[in-house]
Design a protein around this motif. Structure first.
Motif, PDB file in Angstrom:
ATOM      1  N   CYS A   7       0.858  -1.176   0.000  1.00  0.00           N
ATOM      2  CA  CYS A   7       0.000   0.000   0.000  1.00  0.00           C
ATOM      3  C   CYS A   7       0.903   1.238   0.000  1.00  0.00           C
ATOM      4  O   CYS A   7       1.608   1.489   0.970  1.00  0.00           O
ATOM      5  N   CYS A  10      -0.087   3.939   2.789  1.00  0.00           N
ATOM      6  CA  CYS A  10       0.356   3.623   4.150  1.00  0.00           C
ATOM      7  C   CYS A  10       1.860   3.342   4.196  1.00  0.00           C
ATOM      8  O   CYS A  10       2.442   3.278   5.275  1.00  0.00           O
ATOM      9  N   HIS A  30      -7.040  -5.149   3.616  1.00  0.00           N
ATOM     10  CA  HIS A  30      -6.426  -3.870   3.970  1.00  0.00           C
ATOM     11  C   HIS A  30      -7.301  -2.701   3.523  1.00  0.00           C
ATOM     12  O   HIS A  30      -7.511  -1.752   4.282  1.00  0.00           O
ATOM     13  N   VAL A  34      -8.491  -0.511   6.608  1.00  0.00           N
ATOM     14  CA  VAL A  34      -7.754   0.743   6.801  1.00  0.00           C
ATOM     15  C   VAL A  34      -8.356   1.890   6.007  1.00  0.00           C
ATOM     16  O   VAL A  34      -8.372   3.030   6.467  1.00  0.00           O
ATOM     17  N   HIS A  35      -8.887   1.586   4.806  1.00  0.00           N
ATOM     18  CA  HIS A  35      -9.325   2.664   3.924  1.00  0.00           C
ATOM     19  C   HIS A  35     -10.829   2.668   3.688  1.00  0.00           C
ATOM     20  O   HIS A  35     -11.297   3.318   2.741  1.00  0.00           O
ATOM     21  N   PRO A  40      -6.625   2.714  -2.187  1.00  0.00           N
ATOM     22  CA  PRO A  40      -5.562   3.676  -1.901  1.00  0.00           C
ATOM     23  C   PRO A  40      -4.635   3.889  -3.096  1.00  0.00           C
ATOM     24  O   PRO A  40      -4.475   2.994  -3.925  1.00  0.00           O
TER      25      PRO A  40
HETATM   26 ZN   LIG Z   1      -3.159   1.483   3.192  1.00  0.00          ZN
END
Ligand SMILES: [Zn+2]
Length: 80
Positions: A7, A10, A30, A34-35, A40
Motif C-alpha cells: 500500500c 500507508c 487492507h 484501513v481505507h 488507496p
Molecule cells: Zn493502506
C-alpha cells in the motif's frame, strides 16, 4: 514465487503470501480495514522469486525496532 501486497498510501508491505490470490485477499482486507473500502493510491501486488528476501527485510526491521526500544529505555532511565 512469493507475492506481497504493498500500500503506497500507508507505505507498508504485507508479509509474503504463497500465491497471488492470498496477496489479493490481503489487499481487499487492507482496503476495507484501513481505507473503508476505498482504493488507496500506489497500491500494488509485488512478486518475487526470492521469498526469503521478505523474511530478511523483516528481520532487519525487527533488529532496528529492538534497538530503538532499547535506546528509548536507556533514555528514560537516564532521565528519571
Ligand atoms: Zn493502506
Amino acid at each position: 514465487m512469493a507475492y506481497a501486497y504493498r500500500c503506497g498510501t500507508c507505505r507498508t508491505t504485507s508479509p509474503a503470501a504463497p500465491n497471488r490470490r492470498s496477496a489479493e485477499d490481503e489487499c481487499n482486507r487492507h482496503r476495507n480495514l484501513v481505507h473503508g473500502g476505498h482504493i488507496p493510491d500506489g497500491e500494488e501486488i509485488t512478486s518475487t522469486d526470492d521469498g526469503g528476501q521478505f523474511i530478511r527485510l523483516s528481520t532487519i526491521g525487527l533488529f532496528f525496532a529492538g534497538c530503538a526500544v532499547l535506546a528509548l529505555i536507556g533514555f528514560i532511565r537516564a532521565h528519571l
